[in-house]
Design a protein around this motif. Structure first.
Motif, PDB file in Angstrom:
ATOM      1  N   PRO A 104     -23.403  25.230   5.266  1.00 51.84           N
ATOM      2  CA  PRO A 104     -23.980  23.888   5.119  1.00 51.84           C
ATOM      3  C   PRO A 104     -23.934  23.034   6.379  1.00 51.84           C
ATOM      4  CG  PRO A 104     -22.658  24.433   3.191  1.00 51.84           C
ATOM      5  CD  PRO A 104     -22.420  25.525   4.192  1.00 51.84           C
ATOM      6  N   TRP A 105     -22.979  23.301   7.274  1.00 50.86           N
ATOM      7  CA  TRP A 105     -22.876  22.434   8.453  1.00 50.86           C
ATOM      8  C   TRP A 105     -23.660  22.952   9.660  1.00 50.86           C
ATOM      9  CZ3 TRP A 105     -20.854  23.444  13.332  1.00 50.86           C
ATOM     10  CH2 TRP A 105     -20.101  24.614  13.486  1.00 50.86           C
ATOM     11  N   TYR A 125     -32.486  23.683  -0.928  1.00 44.32           N
ATOM     12  CA  TYR A 125     -32.460  23.603  -2.389  1.00 44.32           C
ATOM     13  C   TYR A 125     -31.889  22.286  -2.913  1.00 44.32           C
ATOM     14  CZ  TYR A 125     -33.285  28.551  -1.683  1.00 44.32           C
ATOM     15  OH  TYR A 125     -33.818  29.741  -1.267  1.00 44.32           O
ATOM     16  N   LYS A 126     -30.895  21.760  -2.212  1.00 46.25           N
ATOM     17  CA  LYS A 126     -30.279  20.511  -2.671  1.00 46.25           C
ATOM     18  C   LYS A 126     -30.093  19.558  -1.483  1.00 46.25           C
ATOM     19  CE  LYS A 126     -27.740  22.780  -6.451  1.00 46.25           C
ATOM     20  NZ  LYS A 126     -26.419  22.977  -7.100  1.00 46.25           N
ATOM     21  N   PRO A 127     -31.195  19.113  -0.894  1.00 43.75           N
ATOM     22  CA  PRO A 127     -31.099  18.279   0.323  1.00 43.75           C
ATOM     23  C   PRO A 127     -30.340  16.981   0.110  1.00 43.75           C
ATOM     24  CG  PRO A 127     -33.338  18.258  -0.591  1.00 43.75           C
ATOM     25  CD  PRO A 127     -32.590  19.335  -1.312  1.00 43.75           C
ATOM     26  N   GLU A 128     -30.337  16.495  -1.125  1.00 44.78           N
ATOM     27  CA  GLU A 128     -29.642  15.226  -1.395  1.00 44.78           C
ATOM     28  C   GLU A 128     -28.136  15.322  -1.142  1.00 44.78           C
ATOM     29  OE1 GLU A 128     -29.548  17.636  -5.159  1.00 44.78           O
ATOM     30  OE2 GLU A 128     -31.061  17.184  -3.616  1.00 44.78           O
ATOM     31  N   LEU A 129     -27.578  16.524  -1.214  1.00 44.69           N
ATOM     32  CA  LEU A 129     -26.138  16.699  -0.986  1.00 44.69           C
ATOM     33  C   LEU A 129     -25.762  16.572   0.491  1.00 44.69           C
ATOM     34  CD1 LEU A 129     -25.341  19.724  -3.354  1.00 44.69           C
ATOM     35  CD2 LEU A 129     -24.984  17.282  -3.783  1.00 44.69           C
ATOM     36  N   LEU A 167     -20.393  40.260   6.253  1.00 43.61           N
ATOM     37  CA  LEU A 167     -19.575  39.887   5.096  1.00 43.61           C
ATOM     38  C   LEU A 167     -18.831  38.579   5.274  1.00 43.61           C
ATOM     39  CD1 LEU A 167     -18.838  41.193   2.319  1.00 43.61           C
ATOM     40  CD2 LEU A 167     -16.758  42.019   3.421  1.00 43.61           C
ATOM     41  N   LEU A 168     -18.311  38.349   6.469  1.00 47.49           N
ATOM     42  CA  LEU A 168     -17.458  37.198   6.725  1.00 47.49           C
ATOM     43  C   LEU A 168     -17.864  36.531   8.032  1.00 47.49           C
ATOM     44  CD1 LEU A 168     -14.296  39.257   5.902  1.00 47.49           C
ATOM     45  CD2 LEU A 168     -15.059  37.337   4.497  1.00 47.49           C
ATOM     46  N   GLY A 169     -17.826  35.212   8.037  1.00 46.24           N
ATOM     47  CA  GLY A 169     -18.112  34.487   9.263  1.00 46.24           C
ATOM     48  C   GLY A 169     -16.911  34.502  10.195  1.00 46.24           C
ATOM     49  N   SER A 170     -17.078  33.903  11.349  1.00 45.28           N
ATOM     50  CA  SER A 170     -15.989  33.851  12.329  1.00 45.28           C
ATOM     51  C   SER A 170     -14.866  32.918  11.890  1.00 45.28           C
ATOM     52  CB  SER A 170     -16.533  33.406  13.696  1.00 45.28           C
ATOM     53  OG  SER A 170     -17.191  32.148  13.576  1.00 45.28           O
ATOM     54  N   GLU A 171     -15.146  32.079  10.892  1.00 48.21           N
ATOM     55  CA  GLU A 171     -14.140  31.161  10.338  1.00 48.21           C
ATOM     56  C   GLU A 171     -14.534  30.835   8.900  1.00 48.21           C
ATOM     57  OE1 GLU A 171     -14.463  27.065  11.720  1.00 48.21           O
ATOM     58  OE2 GLU A 171     -16.100  27.693  13.040  1.00 48.21           O
ATOM     59  N   ASN A 172     -13.625  30.221   8.164  1.00 48.58           N
ATOM     60  CA  ASN A 172     -13.891  29.887   6.759  1.00 48.58           C
ATOM     61  C   ASN A 172     -15.112  29.005   6.586  1.00 48.58           C
ATOM     62  OD1 ASN A 172     -11.792  31.377   5.733  1.00 48.58           O
ATOM     63  ND2 ASN A 172     -10.357  29.664   5.605  1.00 48.58           N
ATOM     64  N   LEU A 173     -15.324  28.085   7.527  1.00 44.85           N
ATOM     65  CA  LEU A 173     -16.432  27.152   7.416  1.00 44.85           C
ATOM     66  C   LEU A 173     -17.781  27.820   7.676  1.00 44.85           C
ATOM     67  CD1 LEU A 173     -15.061  23.875   9.068  1.00 44.85           C
ATOM     68  CD2 LEU A 173     -14.983  24.596   6.674  1.00 44.85           C
ATOM     69  N   LYS A 174     -17.765  29.101   8.065  1.00 44.88           N
ATOM     70  CA  LYS A 174     -19.009  29.848   8.262  1.00 44.88           C
ATOM     71  C   LYS A 174     -19.084  31.053   7.327  1.00 44.88           C
ATOM     72  CE  LYS A 174     -20.005  28.760  13.128  1.00 44.88           C
ATOM     73  NZ  LYS A 174     -20.255  29.358  14.466  1.00 44.88           N
ATOM     74  N   THR A 175     -18.235  31.050   6.288  1.00 41.86           N
ATOM     75  CA  THR A 175     -18.142  32.195   5.383  1.00 41.86           C
ATOM     76  C   THR A 175     -18.570  31.814   3.969  1.00 41.86           C
ATOM     77  OG1 THR A 175     -16.351  33.192   6.692  1.00 41.86           O
ATOM     78  CG2 THR A 175     -16.592  33.930   4.417  1.00 41.86           C
ATOM     79  N   TYR A 176     -19.639  32.411   3.508  1.00 42.14           N
ATOM     80  CA  TYR A 176     -20.113  32.211   2.134  1.00 42.14           C
ATOM     81  C   TYR A 176     -18.986  32.596   1.178  1.00 42.14           C
ATOM     82  CZ  TYR A 176     -23.758  32.118  -1.518  1.00 42.14           C
ATOM     83  OH  TYR A 176     -24.540  31.823  -2.617  1.00 42.14           O
ATOM     84  N   PRO A 177     -18.718  31.797   0.138  1.00 42.20           N
ATOM     85  CA  PRO A 177     -17.594  32.082  -0.772  1.00 42.20           C
ATOM     86  C   PRO A 177     -17.588  33.544  -1.226  1.00 42.20           C
ATOM     87  CG  PRO A 177     -18.571  29.976  -1.316  1.00 42.20           C
ATOM     88  CD  PRO A 177     -19.453  30.572  -0.257  1.00 42.20           C
ATOM     89  N   SER A 209     -16.613  22.507  -0.242  1.00 42.56           N
ATOM     90  CA  SER A 209     -17.109  22.024  -1.535  1.00 42.56           C
ATOM     91  C   SER A 209     -18.628  22.153  -1.613  1.00 42.56           C
ATOM     92  CB  SER A 209     -16.683  20.573  -1.781  1.00 42.56           C
ATOM     93  OG  SER A 209     -17.175  19.717  -0.775  1.00 42.56           O
ATOM     94  N   LEU A 210     -19.309  21.968  -0.497  1.00 38.26           N
ATOM     95  CA  LEU A 210     -20.772  22.132  -0.470  1.00 38.26           C
ATOM     96  C   LEU A 210     -21.154  23.591  -0.706  1.00 38.26           C
ATOM     97  CD1 LEU A 210     -21.672  19.792   2.528  1.00 38.26           C
ATOM     98  CD2 LEU A 210     -22.311  19.438   0.132  1.00 38.26           C
ATOM     99  N   TYR A 211     -20.365  24.493  -0.143  1.00 37.32           N
ATOM    100  CA  TYR A 211     -20.615  25.921  -0.364  1.00 37.32           C
ATOM    101  C   TYR A 211     -20.634  26.250  -1.869  1.00 37.32           C
ATOM    102  CZ  TYR A 211     -20.603  28.806   3.949  1.00 37.32           C
ATOM    103  OH  TYR A 211     -20.935  29.474   5.103  1.00 37.32           O
TER     104      TYR A 211
END
Length: 357
Positions: free
Chosen positions: A288-289, A312-316, A186-196, A331-333
């Motif tokens: 994304p990272w 899906y959106k490699p340009e981003l 459900l949740l990653g180890s940190e916000n930057l690894k957690t799908y919204p 923001s990428l999420y």
């Protein structure tokens, strides 16, 4: 022969690097094989017959140069013949330098080759569906030219008692026996690894709508408010399938619970890697990272699938450094909407939740 393997990192890394120990045991059945890891990760190594001693790297070794030196000297006293450093960072260098090992193997990286007798190329692209996380670890065995056949799969060892306890827990929470059980990372180890969380709610609803299943949430006690946010946002029909309070009391208990599940879906992390080591099908939603080519291990389009914004959106993501990707991850999420990969998720569920599996 005495061998030391070093991997001072998180659970997923420690579990994947244990394949080094497993294959060394196949090649040298009579060797002493020790494994140096963070104390917090040792639960995933319990019961592994290929490891003789787990050496715990503790917080005091990080905070005190004196304690780190003491540990290095203790390791030197063990008189290892072979040392394999799968970590190769500042914390391991002193240990390697003072180890006295006759042979020392690690990745070839600028400024540290003098520490090792064998420096293995640090590959940038995977050659197979094993993924770089596994391929890189196995490359550290290449200088040894082992005659035994390589086993590339990480393994977890669950005791009969742990399985019985998990089954009893399922019974206590009245899981439906005629349903398959899905674990949600459900949740990653940190916000930057957690799908919204709002997007994860859609994922859970999709799973519940597509299949008559039991659903378990994997989260740490400190993450319970976020877990409740997802639960409360799910449709009432989905909530009826979620057993929110079914958690293992500790990591070994969780492994027992995971072993009774049929598959796992969600954020990349330790739970995903543990599920794979238990031979459970997995569907990973990467941050994304994070580099998919490293951690999309065993990807076959059937039992193991994953999705990344870059698909899906490699340009981003183009031309952005890892530092920049981290900076813009939240923001990428938002651009990584569930609608992009719902069909792929449904295909995965269809393949792995049918009565034939």
């Amino acid at each position: 022969m005495k061998i030391l393997v070093i991997q001072q990192k998180m659970i997923g890394d420690v579990l994947v690097s244990s394949i080094i120990c497993n294959n060394l045991r196949l090649a040298y059945p009579d060797a002493q094989i020790d494994y140096l890891v963070y104390k917090s990760t040792t639960a995933v190594l319990e019961g592994n017959p290929n490891i003789d001693t787990i050496i715990r790297f503790e917080e005091k070794h990080r905070k005190s140069k004196k304690e780190l030196l003491k540990l290095a000297l203790q390791i030197r006293a063990n008189k290892y013949d072979l040392l394999i450093d799968a970590y190769s960072k500042l914390e391991s260098w002193l240990i390697v330098l003072l180890s006295g090992a006759k042979r020392k193997i690690s990745y070839k990286k600028k400024g540290r080759t003098f520490l090792y007798t064998d420096n293995v190329p640090f590959e940038e692209f995977p050659k197979t569906n094993l993924g770089l996380a596994i391929e890189r670890r196995l490359s550290l065995l290449e200088p040894l030219q082992l005659s035994a056949k390589i086993d590339p799969l990480p393994k977890l060892f669950v005791t009969p008692e742990e399985n019985r306890n998990a089954i009893a827990l399922f019974k206590k929470h009245q899981l439906k026996k005629d349903r398959k059980t899905v674990m949600i990372s459900l949740l990653g180890s940190e916000n930057l690894k957690t799908y919204p969380l709002s997007y994860m709610t859609e994922i859970v609803d999709t799973i519940a709508d597509s299949n008559d299943v039991n659903i378990l949430f994997n989260y740490f006690p400190k993450q319970i408010n976020d877990a409740k946010t997802v639960f409360n946002s799910c449709k009432p029909s989905t909530q009826e399938k979620i057993f929110f309070d079914l958690l293992g009391g500790d990591l070994r208990a969780f492994i027992g619970v995971l072993n009774q599940c049929d598959l796992i879906v969600g954020n990349d992390g330790g739970a995903i890697n543990m599920a794979k080591a238990l031979e459970k099908p997995s569907f990973i939603i990467f941050s994304p990272w994070i580099e998919k080519k490293i951690w999309a291990t065993l990807e076959d389009g059937i039992q193991h699938m994953s999705v990344h914004l870059n698909d899906y959106k490699p340009e981003l993501l183009a031309q952005k450094t890892e530092k920049e990707l981290k900076q813009y991850t939240l923001s990428l999420y938002k651009e990584f909407e569930p609608q992009l990969f719902k069909d792929k998720l449904k295909s995965f569920l269809l393949k792995n939740l049918s009565d034939d599996n």
